[in-house]
Design an enzyme around this catalytic site. Structure first.
Site, mmCIF file in Angstrom:
data_model
loop_
_atom_site.group_PDB
_atom_site.id
_atom_site.type_symbol
_atom_site.label_atom_id
_atom_site.label_comp_id
_atom_site.label_asym_id
_atom_site.label_seq_id
_atom_site.Cartn_x
_atom_site.Cartn_y
_atom_site.Cartn_z
ATOM 1 N N HIS A 1 0.800 -1.220 0.000
ATOM 2 C CA HIS A 1 0.000 0.000 0.000
ATOM 3 C C HIS A 1 0.838 1.278 0.000
ATOM 4 O O HIS A 1 0.589 2.183 -0.791
ATOM 5 C CB HIS A 1 -1.061 0.025 1.091
ATOM 6 C CG HIS A 1 -2.080 1.065 0.779
ATOM 7 N ND1 HIS A 1 -3.001 0.925 -0.236
ATOM 8 C CD2 HIS A 1 -2.256 2.313 1.241
ATOM 9 C CE1 HIS A 1 -3.712 2.020 -0.354
ATOM 10 N NE2 HIS A 1 -3.283 2.887 0.529
ATOM 11 N N TYR B 1 1.574 5.143 -2.566
ATOM 12 C CA TYR B 1 1.844 6.530 -2.173
ATOM 13 C C TYR B 1 3.237 6.965 -2.602
ATOM 14 O O TYR B 1 3.485 8.151 -2.815
ATOM 15 C CB TYR B 1 1.647 6.707 -0.661
ATOM 16 C CG TYR B 1 0.192 6.704 -0.301
ATOM 17 C CD1 TYR B 1 -0.593 7.819 -0.563
ATOM 18 C CD2 TYR B 1 -0.406 5.587 0.243
ATOM 19 C CE1 TYR B 1 -1.945 7.816 -0.277
ATOM 20 C CE2 TYR B 1 -1.751 5.575 0.534
ATOM 21 C CZ TYR B 1 -2.522 6.699 0.267
ATOM 22 O OH TYR B 1 -3.858 6.681 0.543
ATOM 23 N N HIS C 1 -10.209 1.176 -10.526
ATOM 24 C CA HIS C 1 -9.812 2.119 -9.466
ATOM 25 C C HIS C 1 -8.349 2.523 -9.587
ATOM 26 O O HIS C 1 -8.011 3.688 -9.647
ATOM 27 C CB HIS C 1 -10.088 1.502 -8.090
ATOM 28 C CG HIS C 1 -9.234 2.066 -7.005
ATOM 29 N ND1 HIS C 1 -9.405 3.354 -6.528
ATOM 30 C CD2 HIS C 1 -8.183 1.554 -6.315
ATOM 31 C CE1 HIS C 1 -8.504 3.599 -5.585
ATOM 32 N NE2 HIS C 1 -7.747 2.521 -5.448
ATOM 33 N N PHE C 2 -7.452 1.534 -9.632
ATOM 34 C CA PHE C 2 -6.046 1.949 -9.555
ATOM 35 C C PHE C 2 -5.522 2.465 -10.899
ATOM 36 O O PHE C 2 -4.439 3.046 -10.941
ATOM 37 C CB PHE C 2 -5.145 0.890 -8.911
ATOM 38 C CG PHE C 2 -4.878 -0.352 -9.723
ATOM 39 C CD1 PHE C 2 -4.038 -0.326 -10.810
ATOM 40 C CD2 PHE C 2 -5.440 -1.565 -9.352
ATOM 41 C CE1 PHE C 2 -3.781 -1.461 -11.540
ATOM 42 C CE2 PHE C 2 -5.189 -2.711 -10.081
ATOM 43 C CZ PHE C 2 -4.358 -2.657 -11.171
ATOM 44 N N HIS C 3 -6.293 2.274 -11.965
ATOM 45 C CA HIS C 3 -5.887 2.967 -13.188
ATOM 46 C C HIS C 3 -6.254 4.446 -13.136
ATOM 47 O O HIS C 3 -5.641 5.256 -13.826
ATOM 48 C CB HIS C 3 -6.471 2.283 -14.424
ATOM 49 C CG HIS C 3 -5.640 1.119 -14.887
ATOM 50 N ND1 HIS C 3 -5.664 -0.098 -14.269
ATOM 51 C CD2 HIS C 3 -4.717 1.007 -15.883
ATOM 52 C CE1 HIS C 3 -4.810 -0.919 -14.871
ATOM 53 N NE2 HIS C 3 -4.220 -0.277 -15.859
ATOM 54 N N ARG D 1 -10.652 -10.051 -12.124
ATOM 55 C CA ARG D 1 -9.449 -9.426 -12.670
ATOM 56 C C ARG D 1 -8.401 -10.487 -12.972
ATOM 57 O O ARG D 1 -8.545 -11.634 -12.591
ATOM 58 C CB ARG D 1 -8.899 -8.393 -11.680
ATOM 59 C CG ARG D 1 -8.281 -9.013 -10.452
ATOM 60 C CD ARG D 1 -7.870 -7.988 -9.419
ATOM 61 N NE ARG D 1 -6.624 -7.312 -9.768
ATOM 62 C CZ ARG D 1 -5.863 -6.670 -8.876
ATOM 63 N NH1 ARG D 1 -6.207 -6.619 -7.609
ATOM 64 N NH2 ARG D 1 -4.753 -6.072 -9.237
ATOM 65 N N ARG D 2 -7.322 -10.071 -13.646
ATOM 66 C CA ARG D 2 -6.149 -10.917 -13.900
ATOM 67 C C ARG D 2 -6.523 -12.242 -14.529
ATOM 68 O O ARG D 2 -6.024 -13.295 -14.151
ATOM 69 C CB ARG D 2 -5.414 -11.194 -12.590
ATOM 70 C CG ARG D 2 -4.951 -9.958 -11.920
ATOM 71 C CD ARG D 2 -4.302 -10.273 -10.619
ATOM 72 N NE ARG D 2 -3.187 -9.368 -10.410
ATOM 73 C CZ ARG D 2 -2.369 -9.415 -9.384
ATOM 74 N NH1 ARG D 2 -2.516 -10.348 -8.485
ATOM 75 N NH2 ARG D 2 -1.390 -8.569 -9.251
#
Lengths: 165, 573
Positions: B245, B249, B395-397, B458-459
């Protein structure tokens, strides 16, 4: 330290919104009985599954519409103990409408995942641990049990089917 | 060294940096980092759109039932591993290390503590990259960038990743020593914000990498070498997400540095609050590590109490991003008013026509979506429906491929011209690239998000033989392929602009580095820079938040009993 007046209001609003989110999470758990597939830990020795309940996977009728489904994940299928198979050789399980099914799942090899289409059951299937979760099947239909963690070259064809009658 | 002059008040040399170009030592050091990051990105980017095409039922149907093949690396999971490792680990890490040298030297107006150490760090990272690349390219590391045990890759994959991380530690040491030298020469002054944020980022990164280093050195590497025969997959996941995580950041903070310290100059304004920016960076440094269990919400070996408490701190680590939203909106509004805008028109009365600025604005807009979807993921109740679905990918894209990558592109659009001493090549094309990227990413994210709500996993090679695709997923997977097509075009334009700037641009560079060389004239600057106190807070909070998680997961009866499986070596495995 100087904080602008408007920024102070902003911080209070943000804290209140996030606090409300967290309170609703606690309510989901304490009031509405949401459970996560968690401890108390149930460990199994993945090299000796034949000495555990996973030696004979299958659906057990516990009475009153309650069922227990013991299954193992392995590359690349779910072994549910069912003798019924689809054309690709994947397991098919049948339960009556309104059944309340508790899943007990572990892995015989690598890390897998388990989710049931259109139901709130989602478990990371990790060798050495027993994942547990309960869902109720209210709507008749066919639902796939899917492996949601990449587990090697055949990951995409790893699934089973639950038919609610 | 023609550019070094003795400073009046100290014995330390002060570097006189040219405004529109770079010193030779600066250009070569930062240039190699940027070069490696861009080479990695070019291959990593290529793998992205083709995954969306391969997963889209409409595309497969149009091709007569045959799913699109991945380019170069035809095995889907190998291409997926490359996409994750090259974009998320290699592009980011090399870019960040190079960019932080640039920030540190320019803001503090002094050379790095040791140029030799900087080159040692680079060589470590490069050798590490080559080792890991060898394993992936030869089909011996199809384990994705999260490499969950007991799947095992070739040992060069783990050794390579370790060397990359050790390289970043050397860079961290170098930056800290440079800062301490500056600190000694400037008692009572606050360090410039960009360097303060860089220090926060590396402190957090160092903390986080201790987790993955422990995992790799004590479990994965010995397993891959055959020194040990068994391992504990739950423990490896816990150690990985101790790292995983804060990793996100680590990517984000350099983008924040650009938004907080560079964007105000680029739009002709001034940052609204330097102090609140420092509060935000301190919060990110402290709270980004004790939240990682939110990646393990459905792991059977982690207690509900740990899940609840990490969920709470995940909401806390959202606060610095809300502070950032306020601070930056206020900065933009004030700059807009200076330009004669009213209560609303400040939003569009900004230099949207400048690709450097537009890239950052578009990144911010995507980050709003990424932030909101992130808070949703942090709710373990919703996570039950969304964990490991394509929703998470959407989300993370928005964050990594949106906010972070678009901001890095914005930085490249002034940094590269400066490095080369030439103008940006075809700025209109660069602007088109930015807006195409934004549109492509939002369409892709909408498709992936909605498919995930419908339960798409996913994946997963949905174009592969025997794969299951629900009718409910199909339209949204098709939508994500439209996003993928836009992103493919945008990626090509990106490299036309970058390569064109280097080889074909004619005019002289005209954009100065948007760097502050002084901190604010605050009365008590030391308050923020009490690193000893912050270190103690970090150690204590992580012992409390992670200690019990680790201890409870260990199976004291059976021990580490899971044998390492050989890595999936190609489609036949």
């Amino acid at each position: 330290m100087h904080i602008d007046r408007l920024e102070k209001y902003w911080i209070v609003i943000v804290a209140a919104v996030l606090g409300a989110f967290f309170a609703s999470l606690l309510a989901a758990m304490l009031v509405f009985g949401l459970r996560l597939p968690s401890l108390p830990a149930e460990f199994v020795n993945p090299l000796a599954l034949s000495e555990t309940r996973f030696a004979s996977p299958g659906l057990r009728d516990m009475g009153d519409g309650n069922y227990e489904l013991t299954l193992t994940s392995l590359m690349w299928r779910f072994n549910t103990g069912s003798s019924e198979r689809d054309a690709d050789g994947n397991d098919i399980i049948r339960v009556p409408r309104g059944s309340r099914v508790t899943f007990f799942v572990t892995s015989a090899d690598v890390t897998h995942g388990l989710m049931v289409e259109r139901h709130n059951l989602n478990i990371q299937v990790i060798p050495g641990h027993v994942g547990r979760g309960t869902i109720v099947f209210n709507e008749p239909g066919e639902y796939k049990i899917l492996c949601h963690e990449y587990c090697g070259a055949g990951h995409h064809r790893m699934h089973a089917t639950i038919i609610v009658e | 060294m023609q550019a070094v002059q003795p400073a009046a008040q100290s014995s330390t040399p002060v570097l006189m940096f040219p405004a529109l170009s770079m010193l030779r030592s600066e250009r070569s050091l930062i240039g190699v980092h940027i070069l490696v990051s861009l080479v990695a990105l070019s291959l990593g980017l290529l793998m992205g759109p083709f995954q969306t095409f391969r997963r889209a039922p409409a595309v497969t149907e149009a091709l007569g039932g045959q799913a699109v093949a991945m380019p170069i690396f035809t095995y889907y999971y190998q291409a997926l591993t490359l996409h994750g490792v090259l974009n998320a680990l290699v592009f980011t890490t090399f870019f960040i290390v190079g960019f932080s040298y640039f920030i540190t030297q320019r803001s503090l107006q002094r050379p790095m503590w040791s140029l030799r150490a900087a080159w040692v760090a680079f060589v470590l990272m490069l050798v590490g990259l080559l080792l890991a690349a060898y394993a992936i390219i030869t089909n011996q590391a199809n384990v994705l960038y999260t490499f969950y045990a007991p799947m095992v890759a070739h040992w060069t994959f783990y050794l390579g990743l370790t060397l990359v991380i050790v390289g970043t530690w050397v860079a961290f040491l170098n930056i800290v020593m440079t800062y301490l030298g500056w600190r000694k020469d400037h008692p009572g002054q606050a360090v410039p914000l960009a360097v303060f944020a860089t220090l926060c980022n590396y402190v957090m990164w160092f903390t986080a990498t201790l987790g993955v280093a422990t995992q790799v050195l004590t479990m994965m590497l010995p397993l891959s070498l055959g020194i040990i025969r068994t391992t504990d997959p739950q423990v490896t996941r816990i150690l990985f997400w101790f790292f995983g995580h804060p990793l996100v950041y680590f990517w984000l903070i350099p983008a924040y540095i650009s938004w907080y310290t560079m964007l105000p100059k680029q739009i002709g304004g001034r940052l609204f609050s330097d102090q609140m920016a420092r509060v935000a960076f301190l919060m990110l440094m402290i709270f980004s590590v004790p939240v990682g269990v939110h990646h393990l919400f459905v792991d059977p070996g982690v207690s509900e109490f740990a899940k609840i408490s990490h969920s709470l701190l995940t909401f806390v680590v959202a606060v610095p991003s809300f502070l950032t939203a306020f601070n930056l909106a206020a900065t933009l509004e004030r700059a807009g008013h200076q330009r004669g805008a009213n209560a609303l028109s400040w939003i569009w009365k900004q230099p949207w026509g400048n690709p450097v600025v537009a890239a950052q604005f578009c990144g911010m807009l995507l980050f709003v979506v990424g932030g909101i979807t992130g808070v949703m993921n942090a709710s373990f109740s919703l996570n039950l429906a969304l964990h490991n679905t394509t929703w998470v990918v959407g989300h993370f894209h928005m964050t990594l491929a949106g906010a972070v990558t678009l901001t890095y592109i914005g930085v490249l659009y002034w940094l590269l011209p400066m490095m080369r001493g030439r103008k940006l090549f075809m700025p209109k094309l660069a602007l088109a690239q930015v807006f195409l990227w934004f549109s492509g990413m939002i369409v892709f994210g909408a498709g992936m998000g909605r498919a995930g709500i419908e339960g798409a996993i996913r994946r997963t090679d949905m174009g592969g033989a025997g794969a299951y695709i629900s009718d409910l997923w199909a339209p949204w997977l098709n939508l994500s392929a439209i996003g993928g097509a836009l992103l493919l075009v945008s990626s090509i334009l990106l490299y036309v602009v970058l390569v064109g700037t280097w080889f074909a641009s004619k005019g002289q560079a005209e954009v100065e580095a948007p760097i502050d060389t002084t901190g604010p004239a605050s009365s008590r600057p030391e308050w923020f820079e009490r690193w000893g106190v912050w270190t103690a807070v970090i150690v204590i909070s992580n012992v409390i938040m992670w200690g019990p998680v680790l201890i409870q997961a260990i199976d004291v009866v059976n021990g580490f009993f899971v044998p390492g499986n050989p890595g999936p070596a190609g489609p036949g495995f």
